[in-house]
Scaffold this motif. Structure first.
Motif, PDB file in Angstrom:
ATOM      1  N   GLU A 192      41.674 -48.357  21.724  1.00 12.36           N
ATOM      2  CA  GLU A 192      42.356 -47.509  20.747  1.00 12.36           C
ATOM      3  C   GLU A 192      42.105 -48.008  19.327  1.00 12.36           C
ATOM      4  OE1 GLU A 192      44.278 -44.395  19.146  1.00 12.36           O
ATOM      5  OE2 GLU A 192      43.779 -44.615  21.264  1.00 12.36           O
ATOM      6  N   GLU A 193      42.091 -49.325  19.147  1.00 18.44           N
ATOM      7  CA  GLU A 193      41.801 -49.890  17.826  1.00 18.44           C
ATOM      8  C   GLU A 193      40.369 -49.567  17.410  1.00 18.44           C
ATOM      9  OE1 GLU A 193      42.775 -53.971  18.514  1.00 18.44           O
ATOM     10  OE2 GLU A 193      44.912 -53.657  18.118  1.00 18.44           O
ATOM     11  N   ASP A 194      39.442 -49.651  18.360  1.00 16.04           N
ATOM     12  CA  ASP A 194      38.050 -49.297  18.068  1.00 16.04           C
ATOM     13  C   ASP A 194      37.939 -47.828  17.681  1.00 16.04           C
ATOM     14  OD1 ASP A 194      37.282 -51.888  18.648  1.00 16.04           O
ATOM     15  OD2 ASP A 194      36.471 -51.399  20.630  1.00 16.04           O
ATOM     16  N   LEU A 195      38.635 -46.965  18.424  1.00 24.21           N
ATOM     17  CA  LEU A 195      38.608 -45.535  18.134  1.00 24.21           C
ATOM     18  C   LEU A 195      39.213 -45.248  16.766  1.00 24.21           C
ATOM     19  CD1 LEU A 195      37.940 -42.694  19.047  1.00 24.21           C
ATOM     20  CD2 LEU A 195      40.113 -42.645  20.295  1.00 24.21           C
ATOM     21  N   ALA A 196      40.286 -45.950  16.430  1.00 24.27           N
ATOM     22  CA  ALA A 196      40.904 -45.771  15.110  1.00 24.27           C
ATOM     23  C   ALA A 196      39.929 -46.170  14.005  1.00 24.27           C
ATOM     24  CB  ALA A 196      42.192 -46.584  15.013  1.00 24.27           C
ATOM     25  N   ALA A 197      39.160 -47.224  14.223  1.00 24.40           N
ATOM     26  CA  ALA A 197      38.168 -47.654  13.227  1.00 24.40           C
ATOM     27  C   ALA A 197      37.077 -46.602  13.068  1.00 24.40           C
ATOM     28  CB  ALA A 197      37.567 -48.997  13.630  1.00 24.40           C
ATOM     29  N   VAL A 198      36.668 -45.992  14.163  1.00 25.76           N
ATOM     30  CA  VAL A 198      35.650 -44.934  14.097  1.00 25.76           C
ATOM     31  C   VAL A 198      36.209 -43.732  13.343  1.00 25.76           C
ATOM     32  CG1 VAL A 198      34.338 -43.263  15.461  1.00 25.76           C
ATOM     33  CG2 VAL A 198      34.404 -45.670  16.161  1.00 25.76           C
ATOM     34  N   ARG A 199      37.442 -43.356  13.659  1.00 22.45           N
ATOM     35  CA  ARG A 199      38.060 -42.219  12.950  1.00 22.45           C
ATOM     36  C   ARG A 199      38.151 -42.490  11.451  1.00 22.45           C
ATOM     37  NH1 ARG A 199      42.575 -41.462  17.526  1.00 22.45           N
ATOM     38  NH2 ARG A 199      41.483 -39.924  18.786  1.00 22.45           N
ATOM     39  N   GLU A 200      38.534 -43.712  11.105  1.00 22.70           N
ATOM     40  CA  GLU A 200      38.632 -44.082   9.686  1.00 22.70           C
ATOM     41  C   GLU A 200      37.258 -44.000   9.010  1.00 22.70           C
ATOM     42  OE1 GLU A 200      39.714 -47.974   6.963  1.00 22.70           O
ATOM     43  OE2 GLU A 200      40.613 -47.802   8.948  1.00 22.70           O
ATOM     44  N   ALA A 201      36.237 -44.450   9.705  1.00 20.67           N
ATOM     45  CA  ALA A 201      34.876 -44.394   9.146  1.00 20.67           C
ATOM     46  C   ALA A 201      34.433 -42.956   8.947  1.00 20.67           C
ATOM     47  CB  ALA A 201      33.903 -45.133  10.057  1.00 20.67           C
ATOM     48  N   VAL A 202      34.794 -42.071   9.847  1.00 18.03           N
ATOM     49  CA  VAL A 202      34.438 -40.655   9.703  1.00 18.03           C
ATOM     50  C   VAL A 202      35.135 -40.063   8.489  1.00 18.03           C
ATOM     51  CG1 VAL A 202      34.673 -38.372  10.760  1.00 18.03           C
ATOM     52  CG2 VAL A 202      33.860 -40.291  12.128  1.00 18.03           C
ATOM     53  N   VAL A 203      36.407 -40.390   8.320  1.00 16.19           N
ATOM     54  CA  VAL A 203      37.146 -39.904   7.147  1.00 16.19           C
ATOM     55  C   VAL A 203      36.483 -40.401   5.870  1.00 16.19           C
ATOM     56  CG1 VAL A 203      39.334 -40.101   5.890  1.00 16.19           C
ATOM     57  CG2 VAL A 203      39.339 -39.608   8.353  1.00 16.19           C
TER      58      VAL A 203
END
Length: 78
Positions: free
Chosen positions: A39-50
């Motif tokens: 979940e932390e990895d996914l949150a980092a990916v989402r943040e990078a997309v933003v």
């Protein structure tokens, strides 16, 4: 290993074990911690997309791959 959990957490763990998916508390905790890391990895990916959508040029792919391949790269993020 034995753990002192609050009653609500004990119930959650016991429920998972009773459902047959886990044999021990350790198995439940191991999967829970892996899920948390995912979940932390996914949150980092989402943040990078933003950030990318906001105009951040990011890092060139070859540089990003070099960074990811470094020993301890995951630990360094935490």
């Amino acid at each position: 290993m034995t753990y002192a959990f609050p009653p609500d957490v004990e119930q959650l763990i016991a429920g998972r074990m009773a459902a047959g998916g886990y044999a021990t508390e350790d198995d439940v905790l191991r999967d829970a911690l892996r899920a948390l890391a995912d979940e932390e990895d996914l949150a980092a990916v989402r943040e990078a997309v933003v950030e990318y959508r906001a105009g951040d040029p990011g890092v060139p792919l070859d540089e990003a791959l070099d960074l990811a391949r470094r020993p301890g790269a995951r630990a360094a993020k935490q």
